[in-house]
Design an enzyme around this catalytic site. Structure first.
Site, PDB file in Angstrom:
ATOM      1  N   ASP A   1       1.947  -7.315  -1.766  1.00  0.00           N
ATOM      2  CA  ASP A   1       0.848  -8.023  -1.105  1.00  0.00           C
ATOM      3  C   ASP A   1      -0.302  -8.255  -2.070  1.00  0.00           C
ATOM      4  O   ASP A   1      -0.489  -7.508  -3.037  1.00  0.00           O
ATOM      5  CB  ASP A   1       0.367  -7.266   0.127  1.00  0.00           C
ATOM      6  CG  ASP A   1      -0.120  -5.852  -0.196  1.00  0.00           C
ATOM      7  OD1 ASP A   1       0.543  -5.167  -0.999  1.00  0.00           O
ATOM      8  OD2 ASP A   1      -1.162  -5.437   0.355  1.00  0.00           O
TER       9      ASP A   1
ATOM     10  N   GLU B   1      -0.446  -2.453   0.502  1.00  0.00           N
ATOM     11  CA  GLU B   1      -1.292  -1.584  -0.306  1.00  0.00           C
ATOM     12  C   GLU B   1      -2.742  -2.032  -0.262  1.00  0.00           C
ATOM     13  O   GLU B   1      -3.656  -1.207  -0.236  1.00  0.00           O
ATOM     14  CB  GLU B   1      -0.793  -1.567  -1.756  1.00  0.00           C
ATOM     15  CG  GLU B   1      -1.440  -0.504  -2.637  1.00  0.00           C
ATOM     16  CD  GLU B   1      -2.777  -0.905  -3.258  1.00  0.00           C
ATOM     17  OE1 GLU B   1      -3.500  -0.030  -3.746  1.00  0.00           O
ATOM     18  OE2 GLU B   1      -3.091  -2.115  -3.248  1.00  0.00           O
TER      19      GLU B   1
END
Length: 397
Positions: A79, A144
Site C-alpha cells: 500500500d 502498513e
C-alpha cells in the site's frame, strides 16, 4: 535510457509502481496477481493469507536445506499513501523513467522497491546455484500506511505465520540524511500513545468569567504537556536524534457550540511517541495525575500499544553480526537508529521475533510520502546486490 529500460529488475519495478494500491481505498488484487506471476517466474511457491477479508498477505517461499531452522523473513508493504498529483513533475503512477535514470512513482521509496530488491536478490542467488541452510520467506503485506492493524498485526496472529518459524525479519528503513552511501538500520521504535483529553464543567454565557471553566481545566493539562514538549525540543536542537526524543503534538481540537457560549466540554487529541527509555505506564500515569489536578478531565487512549524491547545490535545477535560484517565487506557503513515513526517491524518484535529495518537507498533524497517521490535506477540495482550478499550470509548463519 534504453540501457536502463532493458534491465529486468527495472521493468518489474516500473510495472509494480503502476499499480494504484493507494489509500484510502487500495485495490490489492492487482498486486497479488503481479506477485503470482513473479513467483511463477522464479519457480517458487506462493501463498496468500487473508487474516482479515480483503487484506491479502503474500508469502513467496524459497525453502532451505535445513527447513527446521528458524527462517529469514524479508518484508515490505504494497500500500502507498495518497498523492497530490498537481504537484508532481510526472504522473505519480506512471513510473516515468527520465533520461538521467530517475523513476518517478508513489511507493518508489516506500516500499515497492524493497519487494523488487528482495525477489531479485533471491533470483540472482538461485541462478548462481546457491542453496541456503535457512528458508527465506518474502512477504508483502497490506495496510502498513494506516497502522497495520488489519495487515501485519492480524497476520502475526495466524497459524500460517507461526508455521513460518521466523528467526529474523527485515523490514523498511529510509535513505541516509546526507544522500550518501550509508545504510540506515532501524533496530527499534518509539512507543506511540495517541490519546484524547476531555474537560468538563458547567456551561454558561460567554460574557461571564467563571472560575474553573472547561477552558481552564483543559489549559492546565495542556500547559503541562507543552512544558514537556519544550524540554524535548531542546534535546532535539542539541543534536539528539529524533528517535531518542519524545515527540508531543496537539493534532485535533474539538468542542463548543457557538462563540457566546462557554461549553460543557472541550477535547484535545495528541500524537505522542515516547523515547525508548520512557516507560509507557509511567507517562500515562503522569498525564492522568495532571488530569486529576485539573479536575474533571479524562484521558482516553485511542489505540492501545505495548512497549517492546529493541532488537539487539551487538555480538550476541548472530544475525546482526552477519549483516554488519557483510555490509563492511561490501564497503557500506551501517547507521543504526531508533525509527522516529512506526513500521510493521513493531508487530514482529511484539511477537518475540527480532526485526531490523534495512532499505539500501544510496544517493537518494528523502522523499517518503513527498511530492515527486523517486528512485534512481542505479540505487535500485545496487540495493539488489546488497540484499544478494546479505540474504546469503543470513541464510547460512
Amino acid at each position: 535510457m534504453a540501457r536502463w529500460e532493458n534491465i529486468e529488475s527495472v521493468q518489474l519495478f516500473r510495472e509494480y509502481l503502476r499499480i494504484e494500491s493507494v489509500h484510502p481505498n487500495p485495490d490489492y488484487e492487482p498486486c497479488v496477481s503481479f506477485f503470482r506471476r513473479y513467483a511463477s517466474s522464479l519457480g517458487l511457491p506462493i501463498m496468500v493469507v487473508e487474516a482479515v477479508p480483503g487484506k491479502p498477505v503474500v508469502i513467496i517461499t524459497w525453502q532451505g536445506l535445513c527447513p527446521e531452522l528458524p527462517s529469514i523473513m524479508l518484508n515490505s508493504h504494497m500500500d502507498v499513501v495518497p498523492v497530490y498529483e498537481e504537484h508532481w513533475t510526472h504522473p505519480p503512477f506512471s513510473a516515468h523513467l527520465t533520461a538521467d535514470g530517475w523513476v518517478y512513482g508513489r511507493g518508489s521509496q516506500d516500499t515497492k522497491q524493497l519487494a523488487i530488491q528482495h525477489l531479485e536478490a533471491v533470483r540472482r542467488l538461485m541462478q548462481a546455484g546457491v542453496r541456503l541452510r535457512r528458508t527465506v520467506h518474502i512477504t508483502v503485506v497490506p495496510d502498513e500506511e494506516i497502522g497495520g492493524a488489519e495487515g501485519m498485526h492480524a497476520f502475526t496472529l495466524t497459524p500460517e505465520f507461526r508455521a513460518m518459524n521466523v528467526g529474523l525479519e527485515l523490514d523498511e528503513s529510509m535513505p541516509p540524511a546526507d544522500c550518501g552511501d550509508d545504510i540506515v538500520v532501524f533496530y527499534g521504535e518509539r512507543t506511540s500513545i495517541p490519546f484524547k483529553l476531555t474537560a468538563r464543567a458547567a456551561p454558561c454565557h460567554g460574557a461571564l468569567l467563571p472560575a474553573n471553566s472547561v477552558g481552564d481545566k483543559l489549559h492546565y493539562v495542556l500547559s503541562k504537556l507543552f512544558e514537556m514538549r519544550t524540554a524535548e525540543r531542546k534535546k532535539l536542537e542539541s543534536g539528539i536524534p529524533l528517535g531518542l526524543v519524545t515527540s508531543i503534538n496537539l493534532t485535533v481540537l474539538e468542542g463548543g457550540v457557538q462563540v457566546n457560549v462557554v461549553p460543557e466540554s472541550l477535547s484535545a487529541k495528541f500524537d505522542v511517541r515516547l523515547a525508548p527509555e520512557v516507560n509507557l505506564k509511567d507517562f500515562q500515569n503522569k498525564v492522568l495525575s495532571w488530569c486529576e489536578e485539573a479536575g474533571d478531565v479524562t484521558m482516553e487512549v485511542l489505540q492501545q500499544k505495548v512497549q517492546v524491547p529493541n532488537t539487539r545490535i551487538d555480538d550476541s545477535n548472530p544475525f546482526w553480526v552477519a549483516i554488519r560484517d557483510t555490509a563492511e565487506k561490501e564497503g557500506y557503513q551501517l547507521t543504526p537508529v531508533i525509527c522516529p515513526g512506526a513500521t510493521d517491524a513493531q508487530y514482529l518484535r511484539r511477537a518475540g521475533v527480532p526485526a531490523l529495518g534495512l532499505s539500501p537507498l544510496p544517493r537518494t533524497p528523502l522523499l517518503l510520502h513527498s511530492h515527486d517521490e523517486r528512485l534512481h535506477v542505479d540505487s535500485l540495482v545496487r540495493g539488489v546486490g546488497v540484499f544478494e550478499k546479505m540474504v546469503k550470509a543470513l541464510g547460512d548463519v
